[in-house]
Design an enzyme around this catalytic site. Structure first.
Site, mmCIF file in Angstrom:
data_model
loop_
_atom_site.group_PDB
_atom_site.id
_atom_site.type_symbol
_atom_site.label_atom_id
_atom_site.label_comp_id
_atom_site.label_asym_id
_atom_site.label_seq_id
_atom_site.Cartn_x
_atom_site.Cartn_y
_atom_site.Cartn_z
ATOM 1 N N GLU A 88 0.774 -1.103 0.039
ATOM 2 C CA GLU A 88 0.190 0.003 0.029
ATOM 3 C C GLU A 88 0.748 1.232 0.140
ATOM 4 O O GLU A 88 2.002 1.297 0.337
ATOM 5 C CB GLU A 88 -0.978 0.162 1.246
ATOM 6 N N CYS A 334 -2.112 2.320 7.958
ATOM 7 C CA CYS A 334 -1.164 1.342 7.676
ATOM 8 C C CYS A 334 -1.770 -0.214 7.384
ATOM 9 O O CYS A 334 -2.382 -0.935 8.294
ATOM 10 C CB CYS A 334 -0.224 1.086 8.607
HETATM 11 N N1 SAH Z 1 7.424 -0.111 11.340
HETATM 12 C C1 SAH Z 1 7.469 1.212 11.261
HETATM 13 C C2 SAH Z 1 6.798 1.994 10.168
HETATM 14 C C3 SAH Z 1 5.477 1.546 9.975
HETATM 15 S S1 SAH Z 1 3.864 2.205 10.635
HETATM 16 C C4 SAH Z 1 7.209 1.605 12.644
HETATM 17 O O1 SAH Z 1 7.180 1.023 13.313
HETATM 18 O O2 SAH Z 1 7.309 3.091 12.843
HETATM 19 C C5 SAH Z 1 3.891 3.822 10.720
HETATM 20 C C6 SAH Z 1 3.245 4.408 11.810
HETATM 21 O O3 SAH Z 1 1.979 4.196 12.114
HETATM 22 C C7 SAH Z 1 4.103 3.922 13.083
HETATM 23 O O4 SAH Z 1 4.225 4.641 14.188
HETATM 24 C C8 SAH Z 1 2.817 2.799 13.722
HETATM 25 O O5 SAH Z 1 3.003 2.391 15.174
HETATM 26 C C9 SAH Z 1 1.628 3.428 13.365
HETATM 27 N N2 SAH Z 1 0.323 2.643 13.244
HETATM 28 C C10 SAH Z 1 0.167 1.324 12.795
HETATM 29 N N3 SAH Z 1 -1.011 1.185 12.819
HETATM 30 C C11 SAH Z 1 -2.002 2.086 13.481
HETATM 31 C C12 SAH Z 1 -3.041 2.248 13.752
HETATM 32 N N4 SAH Z 1 -3.943 1.411 13.621
HETATM 33 N N5 SAH Z 1 -3.345 3.695 14.104
HETATM 34 C C13 SAH Z 1 -2.517 4.510 14.350
HETATM 35 N N6 SAH Z 1 -1.098 4.455 13.788
HETATM 36 C C14 SAH Z 1 -0.665 3.284 13.578
#
Ligand code: SAH
Length: 346
Positions: A88, A334
């Site tokens: 995505e 995400c």
């Molecule tokens: N693996 C990396 C980058 C990918 S996720 C990381 O952990 O930073 C990008 C951001 O979105 C991260 O801060 C993650 O924790 C957050 N994220 C993932 N799922 C989410 C959700 N359902 N709601 C809000 N933030 C979310």
């Protein structure tokens, strides 16, 4: 099968020289590729050369599977890779430009409890060219070119843990910021990590100008462990040590992501604990009310409570903002849309 986007200009020159072609072909091909064209679309090389290249390299690493445009102009893409896997991306428009969120892996093995990208585990790493192709493709799709870019900023916040795919991500960062290519300044790129401390230190030594974003999400190890398995491997203390090292090397302010989950990490006591933890750091805290994920039972904090949390941080001397919710009508967070497609809901 690799694509030509996996290679630097010098490597491309070597590939063509080995095929008996003159060096200037590399320039012609490189320009075409960075305009977002596939091999077969590059008009100034012969069909014969195209055929030879297509025997060794895929025509283009990805194609559009689904595109959704939200009411606020946010565009969500699901791309299909050449092996059929789906990833995505999201293009967000701001007054200063357009930010593209790119994926670095198919799936993810970090297992964060609130994240949709990790539900099926890690399928595979993306190559540098597959990450770069997301940028070049979306730039072209939105009628941008190399001078008038429609992707001006990049965040590595799509599916995957960028530092778990270190070499390919590093190569991508160099390719995408190269003067001869799409030339997106490293200052306009943010890499988000759940906190792989050894890799953070390694990245600090690469002398890049990118912003490092840490997905902290908790003010202490106990809460963090309940949300993120990686917290069992690295403590918050170790993360802070690693980012001190990063800051001392790069002088770049660190950004913390803090997804607010109702009843888990959103109390004012948690805010106070966070203030104590981050006091004195050159940092900013990005508060994101959790996007509810169907497969998980966690619920996002409401905006009123999120603002109260922010105000508490600010009064404690910590720079903080609540992130605008964008694209929520199109499964903006995400991994959400990909999962919906894999479940067969769309
Ligand atoms: N693996 C990396 C980058 C990918 S996720 C990381 O952990 O930073 C990008 C951001 O979105 C991260 O801060 C993650 O924790 C957050 N994220 C993932 N799922 C989410 C959700 N359902 N709601 C809000 N933030 C979310």
């Amino acid at each position: 099968m690799n694509s030509l986007l996996d290679y630097s200009y010098d490597e491309l020159e070597c590939i063509l020289t080995e095929m008996g072609e003159p060096k200037f072909r590399a320039k012609q091909i490189y320009e075409g590729l960075y305009q977002g064209k596939s091999i077969s679309e590059i008009s100034n090389i012969s069909n014969d050369l195209k055929q030879k290249l297509l025997q060794k390299f895929c025509d283009y690493p990805l194609s559009i599977h689904t595109k959704l445009v939200g009411k606020d102009g946010t565009i969500k893409y699901v791309y299909k890779l050449s092996d059929g896997n789906l990833i995505e991306g999201v293009l967000l428009s701001y007054n200063y430009g357009n930010t593209l969120c790119v994926s670095t892996q198919v799936g993810c093995r970090m297992g964060c409890k609130f994240c949709a990208s990790t539900l099926g585990g890690l399928i595979r790493n993306l190559t540098a060219g597959e990450i770069l192709a997301q940028v070049l493709f979306v730039n072209r799709e939105n009628k941008g070119d190399l001078k008038n870019r429609k992707v001006t900023n990049i965040v590595l916040m799509g599916s995957g843990e960028p530092l778990d795919n270190y070499d390919n991500v590093l190569k991508f960062l160099k390719l995408v910021s190269n003067d001869d290519g799409i030339n997106i300044s490293q200052r306009n790129i943010s890499l988000s990590t759940c906190g792989l401390c050894d890799k953070i230190k390694q990245l600090a030594d690469e002398n890049l100008g990118i912003t490092l974003t840490i997905s902290l999400h908790a003010p202490n190890d106990d809460i963090r462990k309940s949300m993120m398995p990686i917290a069992n491997r690295y403590s918050i203390k170790e993360i802070l040590e690693a980012i001190k090292y990063y800051f001392n090397k790069t002088k770049r302010r660190i950004v913390f992501e803090y997804s607010l989950v109702s009843g888990v990490n959103d109390s004012l006591d948690s805010a106070d604990e966070l203030i104590k933890l981050l006091k004195g750091f050159a940092c900013h805290v990005n508060l994101i009310p959790l996007n509810d994920v169907k497969e998980r039972s966690l619920i996002g904090t409401n905006r009123k409570k999120a603002y109260a949390f922010m105000d508490r941080l600010i009064s404690g001397g910590i720079s903080a903002t609540v992130r605008r919710t964008m694209g929520s009508d199109i499964e903006g967070a995400c991994g959400q849309l990909r999962n919906k497609i894999l479940r067969g809901d769309t």
